[in-house]
Write an enzyme that holds these catalytic residues in place. Structure first.
Site, PDB file in Angstrom:
ATOM      1  N   HIS A  32      51.445  64.620  46.834  1.00  0.00           N
ATOM      2  CA  HIS A  32      50.045  64.688  46.342  1.00  0.00           C
ATOM      3  C   HIS A  32      49.590  63.363  46.429  1.00  0.00           C
ATOM      4  O   HIS A  32      48.220  63.078  46.809  1.00  0.00           O
ATOM      5  CB  HIS A  32      50.076  64.872  44.547  1.00  0.00           C
ATOM      6  CG  HIS A  32      48.797  64.676  44.097  1.00  0.00           C
ATOM      7  ND1 HIS A  32      47.834  65.540  43.598  1.00  0.00           N
ATOM      8  CD2 HIS A  32      47.946  63.407  43.464  1.00  0.00           C
ATOM      9  CE1 HIS A  32      46.776  65.247  43.194  1.00  0.00           C
ATOM     10  NE2 HIS A  32      46.856  63.747  43.037  1.00  0.00           N
ATOM     11  N   GLU A  33      50.203  62.088  46.262  1.00  0.00           N
ATOM     12  CA  GLU A  33      49.872  60.925  46.365  1.00  0.00           C
ATOM     13  C   GLU A  33      49.714  60.769  47.913  1.00  0.00           C
ATOM     14  O   GLU A  33      48.816  59.586  48.396  1.00  0.00           O
ATOM     15  CB  GLU A  33      50.712  59.817  45.875  1.00  0.00           C
ATOM     16  CG  GLU A  33      50.910  59.954  44.111  1.00  0.00           C
ATOM     17  CD  GLU A  33      49.410  60.009  43.483  1.00  0.00           C
ATOM     18  OE1 GLU A  33      48.547  59.236  44.171  1.00  0.00           O
ATOM     19  OE2 GLU A  33      49.434  60.588  42.442  1.00  0.00           O
ATOM     20  N   HIS A  36      46.309  61.357  49.048  1.00  0.00           N
ATOM     21  CA  HIS A  36      45.267  60.379  48.796  1.00  0.00           C
ATOM     22  C   HIS A  36      45.455  59.100  49.974  1.00  0.00           C
ATOM     23  O   HIS A  36      44.601  58.556  50.592  1.00  0.00           O
ATOM     24  CB  HIS A  36      45.482  59.744  47.467  1.00  0.00           C
ATOM     25  CG  HIS A  36      44.887  60.622  46.677  1.00  0.00           C
ATOM     26  ND1 HIS A  36      43.688  61.512  46.522  1.00  0.00           N
ATOM     27  CD2 HIS A  36      45.723  61.147  45.330  1.00  0.00           C
ATOM     28  CE1 HIS A  36      43.679  61.932  45.495  1.00  0.00           C
ATOM     29  NE2 HIS A  36      44.886  62.000  44.552  1.00  0.00           N
TER      30      HIS A  36
END
Length: 662
Positions: A32-33, A36
């Site tokens: 998920h990170e 980003h």
């Protein structure tokens, strides 16, 4: 020495499973990170820190301009960019920071939307991968076969029976029992159910799930297999202590698989239950394939002889309650009996004084094919009588295994509760001379026969309670059968005074149980993709299905059709992950796929501090052509933090006090 080695292996296996869980959960957060981070770097945004976890930093290392860190609180992570910090929302509106062309706040709305949405998109993509890996290897799943039906519940009323296989619900294909539970819990209104009966006939029915409790239910449980429990994997003995199976000759062995009963081929768990119920008074011969010889020929089977079992009783006849369920198409329904009626007599004999209501399932089954006069009282009316012809359906095959379940009479298709008032005490029974007619039972404790009757120790045990809110008499009676070596302590009221009595149940001559005390493993089947392309297709399909389920879950939480008590927190997630890790890489991958989709959906909710909250501000900016004020950003961020913190505390309390880590 051997015991020490066995314990060491068990602890090592546990430690490895915990490690796999930690790595798996960390991997979901990392991806998920990473979404980003990668898009931010691609858009030339200065990333100051990439952290797995929140709070105090435990370890960090700087590479280039970015610090990579592991933080103390492992329930998430963050990417800290120049001009974007959830702990300091004023950076988003700072004109000074926005002057730096590499700051997040200096980028266009489209670029910032891409950065914010990248984490969610990455979770959806990785979910497809996790699911593809799981189905590529093959995952164990309980098949969509009805194992048992709860009397009085919608499935029972509609006529679903053990052995039936459900293939579709509202047109959606059903592959496993998990699919059934999800479809029902997240549904609204009546359901169209299609399937195949145990003997091969197709069926179609409309069923309205029960909405009481924390979620909608049909009232069915998954099926057991024909393989006896194996303590190495199931942590239970293959036979119940003190049951007929415990005196089998030769003894049953863990992992034995039942294939025949008295020479007849056994096709399924439902078939075995029916055969045992019909042969309840006979000594039977099981044909089993030992675990170590799974490929043995039929003529090499081990033959195990098991005597019949008898019901254990205290000699109490209780008052019968009103009917709580009438099965569709049953003799009772055809003759007009309804929910709320109270059966008073059978062929002129009064229920409770002359006829034991606990014996009604067997007594009426023994009268199958014959006319039976049933008297009943309907509220506001005088006693009426109907003539029914019971079906050849064995009694006590639908067992009240859970608290609150009523007693069913399959031969006429009714279910009723019992009232804890004693109407008659049998001569020579354990209760004679201790309890009296008219006494009202309040609680029942089970005490191992070896225990001393010390009040302090008894009070620590979890009792079964009785009353209007705890209609558990049928369940308590069945628990007396599955705990044949226990004594019971009754708490009861007599003449307005509370009393206690310790009793030892005795065998009821000629009244045989439909089971023998054999403990079986859950039935499982492997769902496996047919090659790489099919694995990818299943990955996409299951990701889509999980996304829809998440939407329906949130909808039902907001509308109240699903209780917030069904939610799980960090402890629940870790527990589920651990159980899946014990099933190996495929089961852990299946769980991580599910978790990835959950993380994607929850992160995109329109709550400040979450990705969805940031997206709301960006949409506002795109429409109004101006950024939200610093005061609005700060206020919204603190509200969002308070909401998320409150939610975390709520689900943690649910884990500890409601689900208790289960």
């Amino acid at each position: 020495m051997a015991i020490l080695a066995f314990n060491l292996i068990s602890y090592l296996d546990m430690a490895l499973n915990i490690l796999y869980v930690a790595l798996g959960l960390g991997l979901v957060i990392f991806f998920h990170e990473l979404g980003h981070f990668a898009v931010a770097k691609w858009c030339d945004v200065h990333v100051e820190r990439f952290s797995i976890g929140f709070g105090p930093i435990l370890w960090s290392r700087k590479r280039g301009e970015t610090e990579y860190a592991l933080s103390a609180v492992p329930f998430g992570g963050y990417v800290k960019m120049l001009g974007q910090d959830d702990m300091d929302p004023s950076q988003l509106s700072s004109e000074e920071i926005a002057q730096d062309p590499r700051s997040y706040s200096a980028k266009s709305v489209r670029v910032r939307m891409a950065i914010i949405s990248a984490g969610v998109i990455m979770n959806v993509v990785t979910a497809v991968g996790f699911y593809a890996v799981a189905f590529g290897f093959g995952v164990d799943s309980p098949p969509a076969i009805v194992g048992s039906v709860t009397p009085g519940m919608p499935a029972w009323t509609a006529g679903l029976k053990p052995g039936d296989k459900i293939t579709k619900i509202d047109g959606d294909e059903i592959e496993s029992h998990v699919d059934i539970a999800m479809e029902v819990a997240l549904s609204k209104g009546a359901l169209e159910i299609e399937g195949v009966r145990r003997k091969g006939e197709p069926f179609q029915m409309t069923v309205e799930p029960n909405g009481e409790g924390t979620r909608r239910r049909l009232g069915i449980e998954s099926s057991l297999s024909l393989a006896l429990a194996d303590p190495e994997s199931d942590n239970i003995s293959p036979v119940g202590e003190g049951t007929p199976a415990a005196s089998a000759d030769p003894p049953f062995e863990p992992g034995d698989t039942i294939v025949k009963l008295d020479g007849e081929q056994v096709s399924s768990y439902a078939h075995l239950q029916e055969l045992l119920a019909r042969k309840r008074g006979e000594t039977v011969r099981f044909g089993v394939v030992p675990k170590s010889a799974a490929g043995a020929f039929v003529d090499k089977l081990k033959i195990v002889t098991v005597p019949p079992g008898q019901f254990r009783t205290l000699g109490l006849r209780m008052e019968i309650g009103r009917i709580v369920g009438v099965k569709n198409g049953s003799p009772a329904e055809k003759e007009g009996l309804k929910v709320g009626d109270k059966i008073t007599k059978i062929n002129g004999k009064a229920i409770g004084t002359e006829v034991d209501p606990l014996r009604l399932p067997d007594d009426l089954a023994a009268m199958h094919g014959k006319e039976v006069h049933i008297s009943f009282i309907r509220e506001g009316q005088e006693e009426s009588e109907r003539v029914l012809v019971p079906l050849d359906e064995p009694g006590w095959i639908e067992k009240p295994t859970q608290p609150g379940e009523p007693l069913s009479v399959p031969s006429i298709g009714v279910a009723f509760h019992l009232i804890p008032t004693i109407l008659h005490i049998e001569a020579g029974s354990p209760a004679q001379g201790i309890l009296q007619e008219g006494d009202r039972i309040k609680k029942m404790h089970f005490i191992p026969a070896t225990d001393e009757p010390v009040a302090d120790e008894i009070d620590k045990r979890e009792p079964i309670e009785f009353g209007e809110k705890h209609q558990n008499l049928a369940h308590a009676f069945w628990m007396m059968q599955v705990r044949p070596q226990d004594k019971v302590l009754l708490e009861f009221s007599h003449g307005g005074q509370d009393n206690k009595a310790e009793l030892v149940p005795v065998l009821a001559a000629g009244w045989h149980t439909p089971t023998r005390g054999i403990l079986l493993q859950p039935e499982m089947e492997i769902i496996k993709a047919d090659g790489f392309v099919d694995a990818c297709y299943r990955g996409v399909s299951y990701t889509r299905k999980t996304l829809i389920q998440m939407y329906l879950t949130l909808r039902n939480l907001f509308t109240g059709r699903l209780s917030f008590k069904e939610m799980r927190g960090p402890v629940g997630i870790a527990t589920f992950a651990y159980h899946h890790a014990k099933g190996g890489l495929p089961m852990l991958s299946l769980f991580l796929g599910f978790l990835s989709v959950n993380l994607a959906v929850l992160n995109f909710l329109p709550i400040p501090v979450l990705d969805g909250g940031h997206m709301v501000f960006l949409v506002w900016e795109a429409i109004t052509r101006r950024k939200p004020s610093e005061r609005v950003l700060i206020a919204a961020t603190y509200v969002g933090m308070a909401f998320v913190l409150g939610l975390m505390i709520t689900v943690l309390c649910l884990d500890i006090f409601v689900h208790k880590g289960n």
